[in-house]
Design a protein around this motif. Structure first.
Motif, short mmCIF file in Angstrom:
data_model
loop_
_atom_site.label_atom_id
_atom_site.label_comp_id
_atom_site.label_asym_id
_atom_site.label_seq_id
_atom_site.Cartn_x
_atom_site.Cartn_y
_atom_site.Cartn_z
N LYS A 41 20.05 -0.93 30.07
CA LYS A 41 21.17 -1.58 29.40
C LYS A 41 21.88 -2.59 30.29
O LYS A 41 23.10 -2.68 30.32
CB LYS A 41 22.17 -0.52 28.92
N TYR A 274 28.66 -4.54 27.56
CA TYR A 274 28.59 -4.26 26.13
C TYR A 274 27.84 -5.39 25.43
O TYR A 274 27.74 -6.52 25.93
CB TYR A 274 30.00 -4.11 25.54
N ASP A 304 26.08 -1.71 21.60
CA ASP A 304 25.99 -0.66 22.61
C ASP A 304 26.88 -1.01 23.79
O ASP A 304 27.23 -2.18 24.01
CB ASP A 304 24.54 -0.39 23.05
N SER A 321 24.84 3.89 21.90
CA SER A 321 24.15 2.83 21.18
C SER A 321 24.22 3.11 19.69
O SER A 321 23.99 4.24 19.24
CB SER A 321 22.69 2.75 21.64
N LYS A 323 23.12 1.44 15.70
CA LYS A 323 22.29 0.44 15.01
C LYS A 323 22.16 0.78 13.53
O LYS A 323 21.98 1.94 13.17
CB LYS A 323 20.91 0.35 15.66
N TRP A 343 21.82 6.19 16.06
CA TRP A 343 22.78 6.13 17.15
C TRP A 343 22.36 7.08 18.25
O TRP A 343 21.56 7.99 18.04
CB TRP A 343 24.21 6.38 16.69
#
Length: 607
Positions: A41, A274, A304, A321, A323, A343
């Motif tokens: 990430k 983020y 996320d 996260s 989505k 998620w």
């Protein structure tokens, strides 16, 4: 294993002799270690502390390979990566360490690339222009990066900003191939656009493409930033079908649109990053002779956040996260909309046991409205034996989420199965990195095991006219060794040799394991680059042997690529490239031949 061509052997010997001569004359060089690699990430981690085998392809590597104006698939292939292609203008995917394309996660600036209905991003549609570097982390990385990361993660980092300049590039080559690229770069923004066309090397294998990329930096400081990325491209390609059963009128078009906001700022004693993003993929497939006109649209909204904290020898990275994906599907048996919500929570701790030993542990849990995800652990040990040698031991679990086409189907001949479970796999790694002077050695030994594999089976074995579907029953296993060596002499001659041994086997419907090494059980890659202020010269030779597909032997092949770039002045550069110099006839996927010899000329002008 068949012997390589006489020409390739002669070039190999010549390069080795030149390398030895240069090595004897060279002054001691200092190896410049890559500072960071994105593995979780966009939380940056020093390369020695990353688990598994890690590669970084820089913008300079792409330029020296003559692939700046090519697609992302072309840039990866030119740098020795295993790109799976159904012919020159067909879809292209990356398969790391024998893992299927769906088990290799592709990310763009830290966000998983939209894979559309197939669940696999077509790398032939992504342009290489604007790529700052490509970070390739091998191993099971689902604990930090989510689904589809058993083979590893490929993170494409783009940057269109920099010193003020404009660039126009034009490429012309074999098979009526042409590309036009235009880019504008400023301190806090940049934009690039281009078009491409090829008639293809087979009848009805042409393709056209267009793209538009943009970036705007609202904020750029040492400890914080805020960037907006825009991506839009489309590709229309004729589908010639396999050589044994060519198609007369089939065609597919794909369009991808993405908007992404990335930010970083210190908060509550830690560094937080983020992302907010939206992606849309549109696929239309038309085959009048088969009475098919399919439409698959998918739209993703996601966010996320990941934070990093350090205290008492611990470096903790954790985050969340979210989505939401909307599917709009129309084919011969299904017409409707579906929604999928996902998620996840994840965390990883890198604990410094002493100044030479790090213990890495990670955990991820995902939830989905369409399937249940396994708990994904990751554990490893990184040991700095001495300043030149680092050894890494790793274990992790990963999963591949069922693709939309597997859940919802593609028509009466391909029936979806909404009861599918994710594929579940695990991997063990042992790797070592040795760096001294201008040389770098890397070795990676790995073993992967896959269960609950999603495989293609008849709906009714007694009546094949009932079509096919997907079920969780298959198993797979792969064992491999990768050895790499890289050396730089006098800061302008760079040589690289990579050897890969891979034994991949997949279980069939009869329970029998069969060899499935269409990339070759043995792969040898040799690259030589000469870089001077006025010119670059690149040579690449790849030998692929002991190939099989579902237990059926495939021909071996070897390929030679050459490229040359000459800078007449700071504004004008001319490049000439030749792929498949010896005009080999070969196919990565059976019945989908790759092109023969191809020569292309590129002109770049800066103003």
């Amino acid at each position: 294993m068949k012997a390589p061509s006489a020409l390739a052997g002669l070039i190999l010997v010549t390069v080795a002799v030149l390398g030895l001569a240069a090595d004897a004359a060279a002054e001691p060089a200092v190896f410049e270690e890559e500072e960071v690699v994105v593995t979780a990430k966009s939380v940056k981690t020093p390369v020695p502390q990353t688990l598994g085998f890690t590669e970084i392809i820089t913008q300079q590597d792409i330029q020296e390979a003559g692939a700046t104006q090519d697609s992302l698939a072309g840039a990866l292939a030119a740098n020795g990566q295993p790109v799976d292609e159904n012919g020159a203008n067909g879809p292209a995917a990356l398969q790391l360490d024998g893992a299927p394309a769906g088990q290799t996660q592709v990310m763009v600036n830290g966000v998983a690339a939209q894979g559309g209905f197939s669940g696999q991003a077509d790398l032939s549609a992504f342009p290489a222009i604007g790529v700052e570097r490509i970070e390739i982390a091998h191993g099971p990385l689902s604990a930090m990066n989510g689904a589809n990361a058993l083979g590893g993660v490929v993170n494409v980092v783009t940057d269109l900003t920099g010193a003020t300049r404009n660039r126009v590039a034009l490429t012309e080559g074999a098979f009526q191939t042409g590309r036009f690229n235009l880019a504008m770069t400023r301190d806090d923004w940049g934009i690039a656009a281009g078009v491409s066309h090829s008639d293809g090397d087979r009848s009805r294998s042409g393709a056209t493409g267009r793209y538009l990329l943009g970036q705007y930096d609202f904020l750029q400081e040492d400890d914080q930033y805020l960037r907006l990325y825009l991506q839009a491209f489309n590709k229309t390609a004729e589908d010639p079908g396999p050589e044994s059963a060519p198609k007369a009128r089939a065609e597919q078009s794909d369009a991808n649109y993405a908007l992404q906001l990335n930010g970083k700022r210190p908060w509550a004693g830690g560094d937080w990053e983020y992302k907010l993003y939206s992606q849309r993929w549109e696929t239309e497939y038309d085959d009048p002779d088969a009475f098919r006109h399919d439409r698959y649209h998918s739209t993703v909204f996601g966010a996320d956040a990941a934070g990093g904290y350090a205290w008492g020898g611990h470096e903790v990275q954790s985050g969340v996260s979210l989505k939401r994906t909307l599917f709009d599907i129309a084919n011969t048996v299904y017409d409707g909309e579906r929604t999928q919500e996902d998620w996840a929570l994840f965390a990883q701790d890198t604990y410094s046991l002493n100044d030479r030993l790090w213990l890495v542990g990670g955990l991820r849990q995902e939830w989905s409205s369409d399937f249940d995800s396994p708990l994904l652990p990751r554990l490893g040990l990184v040991q700095t034996v001495n300043p030149d040698l680092t050894v890494k031991y790793g274990y992790g679990k990963a999963f591949r989420a069922p693709a939309p086409r597997e859940l919802y189907g593609e028509g009466s001949w391909a029936v979806g199965n909404p009861a599918l479970r994710p594929e579940d796999g695990e991997r063990f790694d042992l790797s070592a990195e040795y760096r001294q002077g201008g040389s770098e050695w890397q070795i990676n030994l790995f073993r992967t095991r896959l269960k609950d594999g999603i495989s293609w089976v008849p709906v009714n074995p007694a009546d094949l006219s009932a079509g096919y579907t997907w079920r969780n029953f298959a198993k797979g296993r792969a064992d491999g060794v990768t050895v790499g060596w890289k050396r730089t002499w006098r800061q302008w001659i760079t040589g690289r040799v990579d050897y890969h041994w891979l034994d991949r086997q997949d279980q069939g419907t009869d329970g029998v394991y069969r060899s499935n090494n269409f990339f070759g059980r043995h792969q040898l890659v040799l690259d030589l680059t000469l870089s001077q202020p006025r010119y670059d010269y690149g040579f690449s030779w790849r030998f692929v042997a002991d190939r099989t597909s579902d237990g059926v032997e495939l021909p071996d092949y070897d390929l030679i690529d050459l490229n040359f770039r000459y800078r007449f002045n700071p504004r004008l550069t001319l490049g000439v490239g030749c792929t498949n110099l010896t005009d080999r006839r070969y196919a990565i996927q059976k019945d989908y031949p790759m092109p023969g010899r191809s020569i292309q000329v590129t002109m770049e002008y800066f103003f």
